[in-house]
Scaffold this active site. Structure first.
Site, PDB file in Angstrom:
ATOM      1  N   LYS A  51       0.860  -1.183   0.000  1.00 48.43           N
ATOM      2  CA  LYS A  51       0.000   0.000   0.000  1.00 48.43           C
ATOM      3  C   LYS A  51       0.902   1.241   0.000  1.00 48.43           C
ATOM      4  O   LYS A  51       2.106   1.150   0.273  1.00 48.43           O
ATOM      5  CB  LYS A  51      -0.932  -0.004   1.199  1.00 48.43           C
ATOM      6  CG  LYS A  51      -0.218   0.020   2.544  1.00 48.43           C
ATOM      7  CD  LYS A  51      -1.119   0.504   3.652  1.00 48.43           C
ATOM      8  CE  LYS A  51      -2.148  -0.500   4.081  1.00 48.43           C
ATOM      9  NZ  LYS A  51      -3.195   0.065   4.915  1.00 48.43           N
ATOM     10  N   ASN A  75     -13.292   3.337  -3.206  1.00 44.23           N
ATOM     11  CA  ASN A  75     -12.552   3.469  -1.949  1.00 44.23           C
ATOM     12  C   ASN A  75     -12.020   4.876  -1.828  1.00 44.23           C
ATOM     13  O   ASN A  75     -11.688   5.521  -2.821  1.00 44.23           O
ATOM     14  CB  ASN A  75     -11.427   2.421  -1.860  1.00 44.23           C
ATOM     15  CG  ASN A  75     -10.123   2.933  -2.440  1.00 44.23           C
ATOM     16  OD1 ASN A  75      -9.381   3.661  -1.761  1.00 44.23           O
ATOM     17  ND2 ASN A  75      -9.849   2.593  -3.688  1.00 44.23           N
ATOM     18  N   ASN A 105       5.115   1.073  -2.825  1.00 43.96           N
ATOM     19  CA  ASN A 105       4.371   2.163  -3.444  1.00 43.96           C
ATOM     20  C   ASN A 105       4.581   3.417  -2.588  1.00 43.96           C
ATOM     21  O   ASN A 105       4.406   3.388  -1.372  1.00 43.96           O
ATOM     22  CB  ASN A 105       2.888   1.776  -3.522  1.00 43.96           C
ATOM     23  CG  ASN A 105       2.036   2.839  -4.197  1.00 43.96           C
ATOM     24  OD1 ASN A 105       1.900   3.949  -3.708  1.00 43.96           O
ATOM     25  ND2 ASN A 105       1.440   2.483  -5.315  1.00 43.96           N
ATOM     26  N   ASN A 133       3.195   6.604  -6.805  1.00 40.22           N
ATOM     27  CA  ASN A 133       1.760   6.873  -6.914  1.00 40.22           C
ATOM     28  C   ASN A 133       1.538   8.363  -7.128  1.00 40.22           C
ATOM     29  O   ASN A 133       1.546   9.137  -6.178  1.00 40.22           O
ATOM     30  CB  ASN A 133       1.059   6.382  -5.636  1.00 40.22           C
ATOM     31  CG  ASN A 133      -0.442   6.632  -5.673  1.00 40.22           C
ATOM     32  OD1 ASN A 133      -0.968   7.160  -6.650  1.00 40.22           O
ATOM     33  ND2 ASN A 133      -1.137   6.252  -4.618  1.00 40.22           N
ATOM     34  N   CYS A 136      -3.411   9.119  -7.166  1.00 36.85           N
ATOM     35  CA  CYS A 136      -4.446   8.804  -6.180  1.00 36.85           C
ATOM     36  C   CYS A 136      -5.490   9.916  -6.148  1.00 36.85           C
ATOM     37  O   CYS A 136      -5.157  11.077  -5.950  1.00 36.85           O
ATOM     38  CB  CYS A 136      -3.835   8.643  -4.784  1.00 36.85           C
ATOM     39  SG  CYS A 136      -5.086   8.288  -3.553  1.00 36.85           S
ATOM     40  N   ILE A 198      -4.030   1.061 -14.752  1.00 37.81           N
ATOM     41  CA  ILE A 198      -4.462   2.373 -14.310  1.00 37.81           C
ATOM     42  C   ILE A 198      -4.759   2.398 -12.801  1.00 37.81           C
ATOM     43  O   ILE A 198      -4.992   1.356 -12.201  1.00 37.81           O
ATOM     44  CB  ILE A 198      -5.740   2.821 -15.064  1.00 37.81           C
ATOM     45  CG1 ILE A 198      -6.859   1.810 -14.909  1.00 37.81           C
ATOM     46  CG2 ILE A 198      -5.452   3.099 -16.499  1.00 37.81           C
ATOM     47  CD1 ILE A 198      -8.179   2.204 -15.544  1.00 37.81           C
TER      48      ILE A 198
HETATM   49  C1  LIG Z   1      -9.150  -0.594  -1.195  1.00 35.92           C
HETATM   50  C2  LIG Z   1      -8.162  -0.094  -2.209  1.00 35.92           C
HETATM   51  C3  LIG Z   1      -7.013   0.566  -1.775  1.00 35.92           C
HETATM   52  C4  LIG Z   1      -6.085   1.055  -2.699  1.00 35.92           C
HETATM   53  N1  LIG Z   1      -4.953   1.677  -2.239  1.00 35.92           N
HETATM   54  C5  LIG Z   1      -4.016   2.102  -3.130  1.00 35.92           C
HETATM   55  C6  LIG Z   1      -2.804   2.685  -2.665  1.00 35.92           C
HETATM   56  O1  LIG Z   1      -2.546   2.791  -1.462  1.00 35.92           O
HETATM   57  N2  LIG Z   1      -1.916   3.130  -3.602  1.00 35.92           N
HETATM   58  C7  LIG Z   1      -2.153   3.001  -4.963  1.00 35.92           C
HETATM   59  O2  LIG Z   1      -1.291   3.402  -5.781  1.00 35.92           O
HETATM   60  N3  LIG Z   1      -3.288   2.415  -5.419  1.00 35.92           N
HETATM   61  C8  LIG Z   1      -4.213   1.972  -4.547  1.00 35.92           C
HETATM   62  N4  LIG Z   1      -5.361   1.375  -5.006  1.00 35.92           N
HETATM   63  C9  LIG Z   1      -5.590   1.255  -6.471  1.00 35.92           C
HETATM   64  C10 LIG Z   1      -5.247  -0.148  -6.989  1.00 35.92           C
HETATM   65  O3  LIG Z   1      -3.881  -0.453  -6.786  1.00 35.92           O
HETATM   66  C11 LIG Z   1      -5.575  -0.279  -8.505  1.00 35.92           C
HETATM   67  O4  LIG Z   1      -4.821   0.655  -9.250  1.00 35.92           O
HETATM   68  C12 LIG Z   1      -7.049  -0.059  -8.819  1.00 35.92           C
HETATM   69  O5  LIG Z   1      -7.877  -0.514  -7.775  1.00 35.92           O
HETATM   70  C13 LIG Z   1      -7.474  -0.733 -10.133  1.00 35.92           C
HETATM   71  O6  LIG Z   1      -7.271  -2.134 -10.080  1.00 35.92           O
HETATM   72  P1  LIG Z   1      -8.460  -3.178  -9.657  1.00 35.92           P
HETATM   73  O7  LIG Z   1      -9.659  -2.801 -10.465  1.00 35.92           O
HETATM   74  O8  LIG Z   1      -7.913  -4.525  -9.966  1.00 35.92           O
HETATM   75  O9  LIG Z   1      -8.701  -2.968  -8.205  1.00 35.92           O
HETATM   76  C14 LIG Z   1      -6.304   0.876  -4.103  1.00 35.92           C
HETATM   77  C15 LIG Z   1      -7.461   0.199  -4.534  1.00 35.92           C
HETATM   78  C16 LIG Z   1      -8.375  -0.287  -3.607  1.00 35.92           C
HETATM   79  C17 LIG Z   1      -9.603  -1.015  -4.108  1.00 35.92           C
END
Ligand SMILES: Cc1cc2nc3c(=O)[nH]c(=O)nc-3n(C[C@H](O)[C@H](O)[C@H](O)COP(=O)(O)O)c2cc1C
Length: 312
Positions: A51, A75, A105, A133, A136, A198
Site C-alpha cells: 500500500k 474506496n 508504493n 503513486n 491517487c 491504471i
Molecule cells: C481498497 C483499495 C485501496 C487502494 N490503495 C491504493 C494505494 O494505497 N496506492 C495506490 O497506488 N493504489 C491503490 N489502489 C488502487 C489499486 O492499486 C488499482 O490501481 C485499482 O484498484 C485498479 O485495479 P483493480 O480494479 O484490480 O482494483 C487501491 C485500490 C483499492 C480497491
C-alpha cells in the site's frame, strides 16, 4: 506426469528484473506485502506492491471509506499507513523473509517528500523497486495533482529517479486525463523504468434516504470489473504510442479477476498485470490466474509471454 500446462514457463523480464510470472498483486489490496501469504504461495507471483507509504504516518480519511457498486467498488482510504519509520522498523523484517519481489508504493504531498521516502528505502536489499503513486484521487494534497500535468510528472519522476539508485522505478498513471500518452511520455523521459496503469476513477455513490454521498470523503476511486475495458484500451494506447519502441514494460491493471482478463491486458501490450479489487472477493485468485495463463499458453502453443502481444 506433469500436465502440459504445468511445464509452461511464464517467467518474464520486467525492466532489469527476471520475474517468476507476469501476475502481481496491486497496491492497497495486499497490505504491506505478506497479508495474502496465508491464502497462497506468494512466491508464484511476479511481484507484490505494498500500500502507499508516506513520510509520516497517516490515519487516512474518515469512515465509511469503501462502498460496493455494480461491478466494482469505491474506496477513499486516503493513504492510511504506518509511515516510513514504522515501515522500516516493523515491515522490512517481514519483507526480508519473502522470496517474492516486493515493490514499495510511494506517496507524498510534496516532491521532496516522495524523494525523501525513496532515498531512505533505496539501500534496502529486500526491496526490488518502487511504484510512484502520482494518481491517487482520494487525498487533498499530492496524489493525482502530480499526475495530470506533464511538467509536474517530469519533476516528481526525475527527483525520485535520482533518489532510487539502482532500483526499478514504476510510475503509476491516472486514467482520467486528456491524453494519457502525454503523461506516459513525460514519465518515461524523466527516467521511469516501467509504467503501471491504471489507478482508479473519481466517482460518487449517493444514499438516497440520507440524500448525501455514502463515503465520508464524498468521492472515492472506482475500481473492479467496471473499469476493465477502459484500462485495456489505455494500456494499448500507451503501448502503441509510447512504450513499444522504447522497450519500457507496462504493468496493466484495472478490473482483472480471471486469466482471460489478464491475457487481454497482455495482448493489449502489458508485460505484466496486477490484481487489486478481486483479492477482496477471492484472496487466491492470482494463483488461479497464473494457472489459467499457463493453460492458455499450452493450448495456443505459446512458449514465451512476448508471443502474446499481437495487437497493432
Ligand atoms: C481498497 C483499495 C485501496 C487502494 N490503495 C491504493 C494505494 O494505497 N496506492 C495506490 O497506488 N493504489 C491503490 N489502489 C488502487 C489499486 O492499486 C488499482 O490501481 C485499482 O484498484 C485498479 O485495479 P483493480 O480494479 O484490480 O482494483 C487501491 C485500490 C483499492 C480497491
Amino acid at each position: 506426469m506433469l500436465a502440459m500446462s504445468e511445464k509452461i514457463d511464464i517467467s518474464i523480464e520486467f525492466s532489469k528484473l527476471k520475474l517468476a510470472s507476469p501476475v502481481f498483486v496491486a497496491s492497497g489490496t495486499c497490505g504491506y506485502a505478506d497479508e495474502l501469504a496465508d491464502f497462497m504461495d506468494i512466491n508464484q507471483l511476479g511481484g507484490v506492491i505494498t500500500k502507499s507509504i508516506t513520510l509520516k504516518p497517516r490515519k487516512g480519511n474518515d469512515t465509511p471509506r469503501v462502498v460496493e457498486t455494480d461491478s466494482g467498488m469505491l474506496n477513499a482510504i486516503g493513504w492510511a499507513n504506518v509511515g516510513l519509520d514504522k515501515f522500516i522498523e516493523e515491515k522490512i523484517p517481514i519483507i526480508e523473509k519473502l522470496k517474492v519481489p516486493v515493490f514499495v508504493n510511494i506517496a507524498g504531498e510534496t516532491i521532496s517528500e516522495y524523494a525523501a521516502v525513496v532515498e531512505r528505502l533505496s539501500a534496502e536489499k529486500s526491496i526490488a523497486g518502487f511504484e510512484l503513486n502520482i494518481s491517487c484521487p482520494n487525498v487533498e494534497k499530492g496524489g493525482i495533482s502530480f499526475g495530470t500535468e506533464p511538467g509536474q510528472v517530469k519533476e516528481v519522476t526525475s527527483a525520485v529517479k535520482k533518489a532510487c539508485g539502482e532500483k526499478v522505478l514504476i510510475v503509476k498513471l491516472a486514467p482520467a486525463v486528456t491524453d494519457i500518452s502525454v503523461i506516459a511520455q513525460a514519465a518515461v523521459e524523466a527516467g521511469a523504468d516501467a509504467l503501471s496503469l491504471i489507478n482508479t476513477f473519481t466517482a460518487m455513490v449517493i444514499d438516497i434516504e440520507k440524500r448525501r454521498p455514502v463515503l465520508a470523503n464524498k468521492t472515492g476511486g472506482l475500481s473492479g470489473p467496471a473499469i476493465k475495458p477502459i484500462a485495456v484500451y489505455l494500456v494499448n494506447k500507451v503501448y502503441n504510442e509510447v512504450t513499444k519502441e522504447r522497450g519500457i514494460p507496462i504493468l496493466g491493471l484495472g478490473g482483472i479477476r480471471t486469466a482471460s482478463d489478464a491475457i487481454e491486458f497482455i495482448i493489449a501490450g502489458a508485460t505484466a498485470v496486477a490484481v487489486g479489487t478481486a483479492n477482496f472477493v477471492e484472496p487466491n485468485c492470482t494463483i488461479k490466474i497464473i494457472e489459467g495463463i499457463k493453460k492458455y499458453c499450452a493450448g495456443h502453443n505459446i512458449t514465451n509471454m512476448k508471443e502474446l502481444v499481437e495487437l497493432p
